[in-house]
Design a protein around this motif. Structure first.
Motif, short mmCIF file in Angstrom:
data_model
loop_
_atom_site.label_atom_id
_atom_site.label_comp_id
_atom_site.label_asym_id
_atom_site.label_seq_id
_atom_site.Cartn_x
_atom_site.Cartn_y
_atom_site.Cartn_z
N ASP A 30 -13.25 4.47 -4.37
CA ASP A 30 -12.84 4.26 -5.75
C ASP A 30 -11.39 4.69 -6.03
N PRO A 31 -10.45 4.20 -5.21
CA PRO A 31 -9.06 4.64 -5.39
C PRO A 31 -8.44 4.22 -6.72
N GLU A 32 -8.88 3.09 -7.28
CA GLU A 32 -8.29 2.62 -8.54
C GLU A 32 -8.54 3.61 -9.67
N ALA A 33 -9.76 4.12 -9.77
CA ALA A 33 -10.08 5.06 -10.85
C ALA A 33 -9.31 6.37 -10.68
N ILE A 34 -9.22 6.87 -9.46
CA ILE A 34 -8.50 8.12 -9.22
C ILE A 34 -7.01 7.93 -9.50
N MET A 35 -6.45 6.82 -9.01
CA MET A 35 -5.03 6.56 -9.25
C MET A 35 -4.74 6.41 -10.74
N ALA A 36 -5.63 5.78 -11.49
CA ALA A 36 -5.44 5.63 -12.93
C ALA A 36 -5.40 7.00 -13.61
N GLY A 37 -6.30 7.89 -13.22
CA GLY A 37 -6.31 9.24 -13.78
C GLY A 37 -5.05 10.01 -13.43
N CYS A 38 -4.61 9.88 -12.18
CA CYS A 38 -3.38 10.55 -11.75
C CYS A 38 -2.18 10.02 -12.54
N LEU A 39 -2.10 8.71 -12.66
CA LEU A 39 -0.98 8.10 -13.37
C LEU A 39 -0.96 8.49 -14.85
N GLU A 40 -2.13 8.56 -15.46
CA GLU A 40 -2.20 8.95 -16.87
C GLU A 40 -1.67 10.37 -17.08
#
Length: 185
Positions: A30-40
């Motif tokens: 689930d890299p997309e969800a983790i990356m979205a959280g990091c980016l936010e």
């Protein structure tokens, strides 16, 4: 969350292409969800001009070749000018002499960690920091660990987060975003 109205340092751990490469031993689920959280969270820190620091694993091992493009930063999450970046050869960021020296010179600041290699870099850094009386919090919904050979990745991640809770605070990104509204800039 923020003590004395001072924002913590955001530490972004190992946001490297290696963790997104399908079929690699360090690929995360689930890299997309983790990356979205990091980016936010990175966006929040950057917009408020709060300190952001980046860690990059440069291990000399067959599974993590530092000459490979896979050790490059993920484009959307790479350091910007003015942000500190530290390379570390062992799981703990304290294996970087520069990082250890930098951290020994700051006091009464909490560091908030997000990123990849939860079961290596984040765990090892938090434990090393705990033994040096440094304060850390880990953002549970903005961290990930590799999938290879762990069976149920979600249960494994939850177990690692529980262990980290013995040495650091555990936060959710929504808690940090809500607390950010109470900090004078």
């Amino acid at each position: 969350m923020f003590e004395e109205d001072v924002p913590p340092i955001l530490i972004c751990a190992d946001l490297q292409s290696e963790y997104l490469a399908a079929g690699r031993s360090h690929a995360i689920s689930d890299p997309e969800a983790i990356m979205a959280g990091c980016l936010e969270l990175m966006t929040l820190w950057r917009e408020n001009l709060w300190p952001v620091m980046h860690l990059k694993r440069i291990a000399q091992a067959a599974w993590f070749n530092p000459a490979s493009n896979l050790t490059n930063w993920i484009a959307e999450l790479k350091p910007k000018p003015g942000e500190l970046a530290f390379e570390h050869p062992l799981p703990s960021a304290y294996s970087s002499a520069r990082f250890a020296e930098y951290m020994s010179n700051i006091r009464n600041i909490t560091c908030v960690m997000l990123g990849f290699s939860l079961d290596e870099t984040i765990l090892a850094t938090v434990v090393d920091g705990f033994h040096r009386s440094h304060r850390y919090s880990v953002v549970s919904d903005a961290v990930a660990c590799r999938c290879a050979g762990v069976g149920d990745a979600a249960s494994y991640k939850a177990a690692v987060v529980r262990v980290i809770g013995n040495f650091a605070g555990i936060r959710r990104s929504t808690d940090l975003i809500g607390a950010s509204r109470r900090i004078p800039v």
